[in-house]
Design a protein around this motif. Structure first.
Motif, mmCIF file in Angstrom:
data_model
loop_
_atom_site.group_PDB
_atom_site.id
_atom_site.type_symbol
_atom_site.label_atom_id
_atom_site.label_comp_id
_atom_site.label_asym_id
_atom_site.label_seq_id
_atom_site.Cartn_x
_atom_site.Cartn_y
_atom_site.Cartn_z
ATOM 1 N N VAL A 194 0.840 -1.198 0.000
ATOM 2 C CA VAL A 194 0.000 0.000 0.000
ATOM 3 C C VAL A 194 0.877 1.250 0.000
ATOM 4 O O VAL A 194 0.627 2.208 -0.742
ATOM 5 N N VAL A 195 1.935 1.222 0.835
ATOM 6 C CA VAL A 195 2.819 2.393 0.909
ATOM 7 C C VAL A 195 3.462 2.654 -0.451
ATOM 8 O O VAL A 195 3.518 3.796 -0.920
ATOM 9 N N ARG A 196 3.912 1.578 -1.115
ATOM 10 C CA ARG A 196 4.527 1.772 -2.433
ATOM 11 C C ARG A 196 3.529 2.272 -3.460
ATOM 12 O O ARG A 196 3.853 3.095 -4.324
ATOM 13 N N ILE A 197 2.286 1.770 -3.397
ATOM 14 C CA ILE A 197 1.258 2.232 -4.331
ATOM 15 C C ILE A 197 1.007 3.718 -4.130
ATOM 16 O O ILE A 197 0.907 4.488 -5.081
ATOM 17 N N LYS A 198 0.943 4.122 -2.850
ATOM 18 C CA LYS A 198 0.740 5.545 -2.572
ATOM 19 C C LYS A 198 1.874 6.386 -3.147
ATOM 20 O O LYS A 198 1.652 7.458 -3.733
ATOM 21 N N GLU A 199 3.112 5.880 -3.047
ATOM 22 C CA GLU A 199 4.241 6.657 -3.544
ATOM 23 C C GLU A 199 4.228 6.754 -5.071
ATOM 24 O O GLU A 199 4.630 7.769 -5.635
ATOM 25 N N SER A 200 3.762 5.681 -5.729
ATOM 26 C CA SER A 200 3.794 5.692 -7.190
ATOM 27 C C SER A 200 2.571 6.380 -7.787
ATOM 28 O O SER A 200 2.689 7.107 -8.760
ATOM 29 N N TYR A 201 1.396 6.130 -7.216
ATOM 30 C CA TYR A 201 0.173 6.642 -7.817
ATOM 31 C C TYR A 201 -0.350 7.896 -7.129
ATOM 32 O O TYR A 201 -1.206 8.576 -7.644
ATOM 33 N N GLY A 202 0.123 8.143 -5.908
ATOM 34 C CA GLY A 202 -0.354 9.306 -5.172
ATOM 35 C C GLY A 202 -1.719 9.119 -4.557
ATOM 36 O O GLY A 202 -2.327 10.083 -4.100
ATOM 37 N N THR A 203 -2.243 7.904 -4.533
ATOM 38 C CA THR A 203 -3.551 7.666 -3.938
ATOM 39 C C THR A 203 -3.628 6.232 -3.451
ATOM 40 O O THR A 203 -2.868 5.376 -3.912
ATOM 41 N N LEU A 248 -1.195 1.964 11.780
ATOM 42 C CA LEU A 248 -1.056 3.391 12.084
ATOM 43 C C LEU A 248 0.121 3.977 11.313
ATOM 44 O O LEU A 248 0.041 5.099 10.789
ATOM 45 N N GLY A 249 1.206 3.198 11.224
ATOM 46 C CA GLY A 249 2.360 3.661 10.460
ATOM 47 C C GLY A 249 2.004 3.894 9.002
ATOM 48 O O GLY A 249 2.404 4.892 8.402
ATOM 49 N N THR A 250 1.210 2.956 8.433
ATOM 50 C CA THR A 250 0.797 3.119 7.041
ATOM 51 C C THR A 250 -0.047 4.368 6.858
ATOM 52 O O THR A 250 0.132 5.131 5.900
ATOM 53 N N ILE A 251 -0.985 4.611 7.804
ATOM 54 C CA ILE A 251 -1.825 5.798 7.682
ATOM 55 C C ILE A 251 -0.969 7.052 7.737
ATOM 56 O O ILE A 251 -1.163 7.999 6.974
ATOM 57 N N ALA A 252 0.036 7.038 8.635
ATOM 58 C CA ALA A 252 0.908 8.205 8.740
ATOM 59 C C ALA A 252 1.673 8.415 7.438
ATOM 60 O O ALA A 252 1.872 9.548 7.008
ATOM 61 N N LEU A 253 2.088 7.324 6.782
ATOM 62 C CA LEU A 253 2.861 7.461 5.552
ATOM 63 C C LEU A 253 1.995 7.886 4.376
ATOM 64 O O LEU A 253 2.436 8.657 3.527
ATOM 65 N N THR A 254 0.759 7.353 4.296
ATOM 66 C CA THR A 254 -0.061 7.652 3.126
ATOM 67 C C THR A 254 -0.810 8.962 3.275
ATOM 68 O O THR A 254 -1.335 9.486 2.304
ATOM 69 N N LYS A 255 -0.899 9.471 4.496
ATOM 70 C CA LYS A 255 -1.517 10.769 4.769
ATOM 71 C C LYS A 255 -2.987 10.841 4.352
ATOM 72 O O LYS A 255 -3.527 11.912 4.163
ATOM 73 N N ASP A 256 -3.626 9.707 4.154
ATOM 74 C CA ASP A 256 -5.070 9.717 3.910
ATOM 75 C C ASP A 256 -5.758 9.486 5.241
ATOM 76 O O ASP A 256 -5.476 8.505 5.915
ATOM 77 N N ARG A 257 -6.642 10.384 5.618
ATOM 78 C CA ARG A 257 -7.306 10.234 6.902
ATOM 79 C C ARG A 257 -8.716 9.669 6.746
ATOM 80 O O ARG A 257 -9.301 9.162 7.669
ATOM 81 N N LYS A 258 -9.276 9.803 5.554
ATOM 82 C CA LYS A 258 -10.664 9.375 5.380
ATOM 83 C C LYS A 258 -10.800 8.545 4.117
ATOM 84 O O LYS A 258 -10.049 8.741 3.157
ATOM 85 N N GLU A 259 -11.760 7.662 4.128
ATOM 86 C CA GLU A 259 -12.139 6.942 2.928
ATOM 87 C C GLU A 259 -12.862 7.929 2.022
ATOM 88 O O GLU A 259 -13.753 8.646 2.466
ATOM 89 N N LYS A 260 -12.470 7.991 0.717
ATOM 90 C CA LYS A 260 -13.058 9.046 -0.109
ATOM 91 C C LYS A 260 -14.430 8.695 -0.663
ATOM 92 O O LYS A 260 -15.290 9.542 -0.818
#
Lengths: 138, 118, 191
Positions: free
Chosen positions: B96-105, C70-82
Motif C-alpha cells: 500500500v505504501v509503495r502504491i501511494k508513492e507511485s500513484y499518489g492515492t 497506524l504507520g501506514t496511515i501516517a505514511l499515506t496521509k489519507d485520513r478518510k475513505e473518499k
C-alpha cells in the motif's frame, strides 16, 4: 517528543517488558507462552523505546545490520538443531538423540527451537517496524 | 433448540467472516480492505478454535487430576497462523505504501483511472 | 451456563465492532476499532480454553498489527475513505449473502459446539494429550506439539516469517531519494 511523563514511565516499563518477554520465552514449556509470543513482546519493548525516544536512538540500541543477522540466526538455529540430530543418528528434528535420555533430549531440543523462533520473530517484527517508520523521513 | 444452542457460535463467526469479506470486495480504500482481510482472518481462527473446544475441558496444560482437555491441535495451527498473518499483513501494508508513492492515492478507483489514462 | 453468557456477550461485542468497522469512514477510527476487535477475539479464545492463542492474538493482532496500520496511515496521509458508498453495493452484498448461506449450510453437518465425540476430538488429539508428558516431559501440550511433534510445520512457519521480513525490506526498506519525494510519480526507486 519531550513529554516528561512518557519518558519516565517508559524508562520504568521497558525493563519490565523485556524481563516478561524472557519469562514467556523460557517458561513456555510449563505455562502459556513460547517463542512466537516472546519475540513479539520483546520487539514491543524496542518499539515503545523508538516511539518515545525517536527512531535514531532506537537504531543505536539495536542497529539494523544486527537485526538482519539475528533474523537469519534464528532460522539457522532451528535448522541447525535438526542437522545436529541428523548427525547424532536420529531423524531430522528428532530431539531424543541430543541428550542421554529421551526427556532430557526433547527438553533441550524444544528449548533451542523455541529460542530460534523467538529470535527470528523478534528481529523480523523490528525489521518491519523500522522499515515502516524509516520510510517517513527523507 | 439444542441444535440452535450447539451451532449459534459457528453462525455468528460466519457473520463476522462475511462482514470482513464484504469490506474486502466492496470498499475502495486499500487500508480498509486490509482491515477487512484481517477481520476475515480472525473469524477463521475463531471457527477453528470453536471446532477444537470441548465442553468442561481444561486448557491444554497437563495438570495433576485433570483428565478432560480441549483439543491442542487447532491451538498449535492457529498460533503459528496468527504470526504468519501479521507478517503477510505487513507485506500488504508495504505494498500500500509503495502504491501511494507511485500513484499518489490509495483509492482503488483513482488507481484504475491512472492506469487507463496511460 | 456462565460460559454461554460470556460467549454470547463477547460475540455480540465482536459483531458490533465489525459492523462499526464496515460503516466507518475515518481510517484512524477503523484501525483503533480493529485493535478492539483483536482484544475481544483474544477474550473469546480464553473462553474457549485456547490460552496460548489468546496470548498471541493479544500481543500480535492488537499490538503489532495496529502499530503497522497506524504507520501506514501516517505514511499515506489519507485520513478518510473518499468514496464511502462504493459504486454498486448490491453485487458484493449478493455475493456475500450467497457465500454466507453456503457456509451456514455447511455447518449443519458439523457436530455441536463442545461435543466430546466429534471426529476432530478423536483423531490424533487424544494421543497428544495422553502421551506428550511422557514423550517430551513438557507440561504445556501446545508447546510440545508445536516444537516437537510438528517441528517441520513450525520450521516452515519461521521461514515464512523470515521471507515476509525480506520482502518488506525489499519493498520499503531504505530511504527514499529526495528527487523521488519532491517530484514525479511513477519512477521506481530501487534503493
Amino acid at each position: 517528543m519531550n513529554n516528561l511523563i512518557l519518558r519516565v514511565v517508559s524508562k520504568i516499563l521497558i525493563p519490565l517488558i523485556i524481563v516478561f518477554a524472557l519469562y514467556v520465552q523460557f517458561h513456555g514449556d510449563f505455562g502459556p507462552g513460547g517463542g512466537f509470543q516472546a519475540g513479539v513482546i520483546m520487539s514491543a519493548a524496542i518499539i515503545l523505546y523508538a516511539l518515545v525516544f525517536g527512531l535514531d536512538a532506537a537504531e543505536q540500541v539495536i542497529p539494523s545490520t544486527l537485526l538482519r543477522v539475528l533474523a537469519s540466526m534464528g532460522v539457522l538455529i532451528y535448522g541447525g538443531v535438526g542437522l545436529v540430530s541428523l548427525l547424532f543418528g536420529g531423524n531430522y528434528l528428532n530431539y531424543t538423540v541430543l541428550a542421554s535420555n529421551q526427556i532430557a533430549g526433547q527438553h533441550l531440543g524444544i528449548l533451542l527451537v523455541e529460542l530460534g523462533v523467538g529470535i527470528t520473530v523478534f528481529s523480523v517484527m523490528l525489521i518491519i517496524f523500522f522499515a515502516f517508520a524509516g520510510r517517513g523521513r527523507i | 433448540m439444542d441444535f440452535f444452542i450447539g451451532h449459534y457460535n459457528y453462525w455468528i463467526v460466519i457473520i463476522l467472516m462475511m462482514l470482513g469479506f464484504y469490506t474486502v470486495i466492496s470498499k475502495g480504500n486499500l487500508v480498509k480492505k486490509i482491515v477487512g482481510l484481517n477481520i476475515f482472518q480472525v473469524s477463521v481462527f475463531l471457527l477453528y478454535i470453536s471446532i477444537g473446544t470441548v465442553t468442561g475441558g481444561a486448557a491444554p496444560i497437563t495438570t495433576e487430576g485433570v483428565v478432560l482437555y480441549s483439543n491442542p491441535l487447532p491451538h498449535v495451527l492457529i498460533l503459528t497462523a496468527i504470526v504468519v498473518g501479521v507478517a503477510t499483513t505487513a507485506l500488504g501494508l508495504a505494498l500500500v505504501v509503495r502504491i501511494k508513492e507511485s500513484y499518489g492515492t490509495i483509492e482503488e478507483d483513482e488507481i484504475h483511472e491512472c492506469d487507463h489514462s496511460l | 451456563m456462565i460460559d454461554v453468557i460470556i460467549d454470547v456477550t463477547v460475540l455480540a461485542f465482536l459483531t458490533i465492532t465489525a459492523v462499526a468497522i464496515v460503516r466507518m469512514t475515518n481510517l484512524f477510527a477503523i484501525v483503533m476499532l480493529f485493535g478492539i476487535f483483536s482484544f475481544l477475539s483474544a477474550v473469546m479464545f480464553i473462553g474457549m480454553d485456547a490460552v496460548d492463542v489468546a496470548f498471541t492474538e493479544a500481543a500480535v493482532g492488537a499490538g503489532i498489527s495496529t502499530v503497522l496500520m497506524l504507520g501506514t496511515i501516517a505514511l499515506t496521509k489519507d485520513r478518510k475513505e473518499k468514496y464511502p458508498g462504493g459504486h454498486r453495493p448490491w453485487l458484493p452484498l449478493a455475493v456475500v449473502i450467497v457465500t454466507g448461506a453456503t457456509l451456514v449450510y455447511g455447518t449443519l453437518d458439523i457436530p455441536a459446539f463442545g461435543d466430546l465425540n466429534a471426529p476432530s476430538q478423536k483423531h490424533v488429539a487424544p494421543y497428544y494429550i495422553e502421551k506428550s508428558m511422557e514423550d517430551t516431559g513438557v507440561p504445556n501440550i501446545v508447546t510440545a506439539v508445536l516444537a516437537s511433534y510438528r517441528g517441520f510445520d513450525t520450521l516452515g512457519e519461521v521461514v515464512v516469517i523470515f521471507t515476509a521480513g525480506i520482502a518488506v525490506l525489499l519493498l520499503i526498506g531504505g530511504r527514499r531519494r529526495k528527487s523521488d519525494v519532491a517530484g514525479q510519480a511513477g519512477e521506481d526507486d530501487d534503493e
